[in-house]
Design a protein around this motif. Structure first.
Motif, mmCIF file in Angstrom:
data_model
loop_
_atom_site.group_PDB
_atom_site.id
_atom_site.type_symbol
_atom_site.label_atom_id
_atom_site.label_comp_id
_atom_site.label_asym_id
_atom_site.label_seq_id
_atom_site.Cartn_x
_atom_site.Cartn_y
_atom_site.Cartn_z
ATOM 1 N N LEU A 1 1.223 -1.181 0.011
ATOM 2 C CA LEU A 1 0.202 -0.110 0.244
ATOM 3 C C LEU A 1 0.863 0.661 -0.076
ATOM 4 C CD1 LEU A 1 -2.820 0.760 -0.075
ATOM 5 C CD2 LEU A 1 -2.372 1.637 2.578
ATOM 6 N N PHE A 2 2.086 0.925 0.417
ATOM 7 C CA PHE A 2 2.914 2.248 0.887
ATOM 8 C C PHE A 2 3.581 2.739 -0.480
ATOM 9 C CE2 PHE A 2 7.373 4.588 1.271
ATOM 10 C CZ PHE A 2 6.863 4.801 1.747
ATOM 11 N N VAL A 3 4.242 1.655 -1.134
ATOM 12 C CA VAL A 3 4.651 2.024 -2.333
ATOM 13 C C VAL A 3 3.924 2.019 -3.716
ATOM 14 C CG1 VAL A 3 6.339 0.117 -4.441
ATOM 15 C CG2 VAL A 3 6.415 -0.522 -1.694
ATOM 16 N N GLU A 4 2.686 1.527 -3.857
ATOM 17 C CA GLU A 4 1.108 2.009 -4.565
ATOM 18 C C GLU A 4 1.049 3.487 -4.485
ATOM 19 O OE1 GLU A 4 -2.471 0.576 -6.551
ATOM 20 O OE2 GLU A 4 -2.279 -0.305 -4.823
ATOM 21 N N TYR A 5 1.008 4.277 -2.649
ATOM 22 C CA TYR A 5 0.315 4.606 -2.678
ATOM 23 C C TYR A 5 1.445 6.357 -3.517
ATOM 24 C CZ TYR A 5 -4.336 4.374 -1.671
ATOM 25 O OH TYR A 5 -5.544 4.288 -1.457
ATOM 26 N N PHE A 6 2.839 5.762 -2.923
ATOM 27 C CA PHE A 6 3.969 6.779 -3.019
ATOM 28 C C PHE A 6 4.277 6.754 -4.817
ATOM 29 C CE2 PHE A 6 8.928 7.341 -1.177
ATOM 30 C CZ PHE A 6 8.619 8.128 -2.098
ATOM 31 N N GLY A 7 3.845 6.270 -5.405
ATOM 32 C CA GLY A 7 4.209 5.520 -7.263
ATOM 33 C C GLY A 7 3.193 7.122 -7.585
ATOM 34 N N LEU A 8 1.860 7.202 -6.430
ATOM 35 C CA LEU A 8 0.539 7.683 -7.721
ATOM 36 C C LEU A 8 0.854 8.881 -7.144
ATOM 37 C CD1 LEU A 8 -3.074 6.174 -6.230
ATOM 38 C CD2 LEU A 8 -1.508 6.548 -8.635
ATOM 39 N N LEU A 9 2.052 9.351 -6.090
ATOM 40 C CA LEU A 9 2.092 10.723 -5.753
ATOM 41 C C LEU A 9 3.433 11.744 -6.461
ATOM 42 C CD1 LEU A 9 1.379 11.452 -1.718
ATOM 43 C CD2 LEU A 9 0.319 12.568 -4.516
ATOM 44 N N VAL A 10 4.544 10.954 -6.523
ATOM 45 C CA VAL A 10 5.389 11.331 -7.217
ATOM 46 C C VAL A 10 5.568 12.338 -8.367
ATOM 47 C CG1 VAL A 10 8.101 10.848 -8.361
ATOM 48 C CG2 VAL A 10 6.760 9.652 -6.025
ATOM 49 N N PRO A 11 4.807 11.582 -9.337
ATOM 50 C CA PRO A 11 3.682 12.647 -10.562
ATOM 51 C C PRO A 11 3.688 13.851 -10.480
ATOM 52 C CG PRO A 11 3.706 10.375 -10.958
ATOM 53 C CD PRO A 11 4.071 10.052 -9.582
ATOM 54 N N ARG A 12 3.064 14.419 -8.973
ATOM 55 C CA ARG A 12 2.361 15.266 -8.732
ATOM 56 C C ARG A 12 3.119 15.982 -8.776
ATOM 57 N NH1 ARG A 12 -0.146 16.348 -11.316
ATOM 58 N NH2 ARG A 12 -0.134 14.261 -12.897
ATOM 59 N N ILE A 13 4.806 15.859 -8.181
ATOM 60 C CA ILE A 13 5.873 16.958 -8.289
ATOM 61 C C ILE A 13 6.115 17.974 -9.008
ATOM 62 C CG2 ILE A 13 8.015 17.089 -7.461
ATOM 63 C CD1 ILE A 13 8.400 14.574 -5.831
ATOM 64 N N LEU A 14 5.741 17.707 -10.494
ATOM 65 C CA LEU A 14 5.254 18.003 -12.056
ATOM 66 C C LEU A 14 3.961 18.777 -12.013
ATOM 67 C CD1 LEU A 14 7.303 15.457 -13.761
ATOM 68 C CD2 LEU A 14 8.675 17.159 -12.339
ATOM 69 N N ASP A 15 3.671 18.861 -11.116
ATOM 70 C CA ASP A 15 1.691 19.288 -11.431
ATOM 71 C C ASP A 15 2.345 20.846 -11.519
ATOM 72 O OD1 ASP A 15 -1.259 18.583 -10.446
ATOM 73 O OD2 ASP A 15 -0.890 20.601 -10.589
ATOM 74 N N VAL A 16 0.525 21.545 -12.874
ATOM 75 C CA VAL A 16 1.367 22.631 -13.347
ATOM 76 C C VAL A 16 0.360 23.873 -12.035
ATOM 77 C CG1 VAL A 16 0.859 22.194 -16.050
ATOM 78 C CG2 VAL A 16 -1.279 21.940 -14.154
ATOM 79 N N GLY A 17 0.113 23.803 -10.734
ATOM 80 C CA GLY A 17 -0.465 24.184 -10.051
ATOM 81 C C GLY A 17 0.650 24.371 -8.864
ATOM 82 N N GLN A 18 0.823 25.334 -7.961
ATOM 83 C CA GLN A 18 2.077 25.618 -7.865
ATOM 84 C C GLN A 18 2.416 25.423 -6.411
ATOM 85 O OE1 GLN A 18 3.127 29.855 -7.033
ATOM 86 N NE2 GLN A 18 3.952 29.766 -5.256
ATOM 87 N N ALA A 19 0.329 24.976 -6.072
ATOM 88 C CA ALA A 19 0.320 25.251 -4.300
ATOM 89 C C ALA A 19 0.815 23.690 -4.298
ATOM 90 C CB ALA A 19 -1.103 25.595 -4.074
ATOM 91 N N VAL A 20 0.437 22.440 -5.508
ATOM 92 C CA VAL A 20 -0.128 21.023 -5.528
ATOM 93 C C VAL A 20 1.726 21.118 -5.494
ATOM 94 C CG1 VAL A 20 -0.622 19.339 -7.011
ATOM 95 C CG2 VAL A 20 -2.208 20.903 -6.669
ATOM 96 N N ARG A 21 2.557 21.625 -6.270
ATOM 97 C CA ARG A 21 3.581 21.059 -6.339
ATOM 98 C C ARG A 21 4.546 21.484 -5.024
ATOM 99 N NH1 ARG A 21 3.588 24.465 -10.937
ATOM 100 N NH2 ARG A 21 5.356 26.205 -9.999
ATOM 101 N N LYS A 22 4.181 22.162 -4.612
ATOM 102 C CA LYS A 22 5.072 23.045 -3.386
ATOM 103 C C LYS A 22 3.885 21.290 -1.816
ATOM 104 C CE LYS A 22 5.355 27.294 -1.415
ATOM 105 N NZ LYS A 22 5.168 27.942 -1.411
ATOM 106 N N ARG A 23 2.720 21.107 -2.185
ATOM 107 C CA ARG A 23 2.794 20.259 -0.800
ATOM 108 C C ARG A 23 3.319 19.307 -1.193
ATOM 109 N NH1 ARG A 23 -1.732 20.171 2.318
ATOM 110 N NH2 ARG A 23 -2.523 22.399 2.094
ATOM 111 N N VAL A 24 3.531 18.246 -2.316
ATOM 112 C CA VAL A 24 4.105 17.063 -2.757
ATOM 113 C C VAL A 24 5.048 16.732 -2.481
ATOM 114 C CG1 VAL A 24 4.337 15.502 -4.636
ATOM 115 C CG2 VAL A 24 2.172 16.462 -4.112
ATOM 116 N N MET A 25 5.865 18.592 -2.878
ATOM 117 C CA MET A 25 7.183 18.350 -2.851
ATOM 118 C C MET A 25 7.474 18.084 -1.248
ATOM 119 S SD MET A 25 8.328 21.074 -5.001
ATOM 120 C CE MET A 25 10.029 21.780 -4.341
#
Length: 283
Positions: A42-66
């Protein structure tokens, strides 16, 4: 969070057109990651879902994910250092991917995102270890420190000088008095106990793997272009960017002293491993 329909719904919300919905989904996944055992499916699966969001077009989303991904990376390193278990290659690959994507944010179009990337990379590699210098002779020999990447990966990392360009040397180096007064040499790496060496080794292993990845693909940190992210420029000197930010006064003097001590420990860890590999090859 483990149910298939919940995973599907969360994955869809992470790609929602609304930035606020994506940000809320990131927060929800973060709660799940903190609750799941490190390294679990479960950890690995959700980890994989979040990593691409570091490149999100939304500044607030990028910062939260980082911020969340840096927290997860630090947690993984500390838990594996304390448990004595070997860090699986697939999990190391996830950490390398995170670090490379955060490095890509060093050239983000938003100043606040660039500053955050520098701070997170500094915290990931150069903040004090949880197990600082211990008394000599206190180490247990029940566990062996984890190995650094194989010789081929080390060779790539050590032959990537463009990733370690030092700043131009000044006639009067402002760091020299600080080093002499406030950064006395700690106990040698080889004399530290296993718990301390494991933590140092894992950070060094991650750093070497990231350098190897960037050396093999210098544009990896800028691969966001295809995903529609805000930045397409690859940082030419990512590690140097972080170190210069520290040296140029972006952190307090006490933090600078800590960073120098940590950097020394990381270098000693790599040197110890290289010497060990040379001894093995000579036998």
């Amino acid at each position: 969070m483990a149910r298939a329909n919940v995973k599907t719904a969360v994955a869809a919300r992470l790609l929602d057109q609304s930035k606020s919905v994506r940000e809320a989904a990131v927060e929800l996944v973060g709660l799940g990651l903190r609750a799941a055992p490190v390294g679990s499916p479960l950890f690995v699966e959700y980890f994989g879902l979040l990593v691409p969001r570091i490149l999100d077009v939304g500044q607030a989303v990028r910062k939260r994910v980082m911020k969340l991904m840096k927290e997860v990376c630090s947690t993984v390193l500390i838990q594996f250092a304390e448990s004595g278990a070997a860090l699986p290659d697939h999990l190391l690959a996830r950490l390398v991917d995170v670090a490379c994507k955060i490095i890509g944010r060093l050239h983000d179009e938003e100043d606040s995102v660039r500053d955050l990337a520098k701070r997170l990379l500094y915290e990931l590699w150069f903040t004090p270890f949880k197990h600082p210098a211990w008394p000599s002779g206190a180490a247990s020999t029940s566990l062996a420190p984890p190995a650094l990447p194989p010789p081929s990966s080390l060779a790539v990392a050590l032959h990537a000088p463009h990733l370690f360009h030092p700043p131009p040397r000044l006639t009067s180096d402002p760091l020299e008095p600080l080093l002499q007064q406030h950064a006395p040499r700690e106990a040698a790496y080889a004399t530290l106990p296993v718990a301390a060496r494991r933590e140092i080794d894992l950070r060094a292993r991650l750093l070497a793997a990231v350098v190897a990845a960037l050396a093999a693909d210098p544009l990896a940190a800028a691969s966001a272009a295809a995903a529609g992210a805000a930045v397409v420029t690859a940082p030419a000197d990512p590690i140097g960017d972080v170190l210069r930010a520290v040296v140029n006064g972006d952190v307090a003097k006490s933090a600078l002293r800590d960073a120098l001590a940590v950097a020394r420990s990381l270098v000693e860890a790599v040197v110890e491993r290289v010497l060990a590999l040379e001894e093995q090859n000579d036998k």
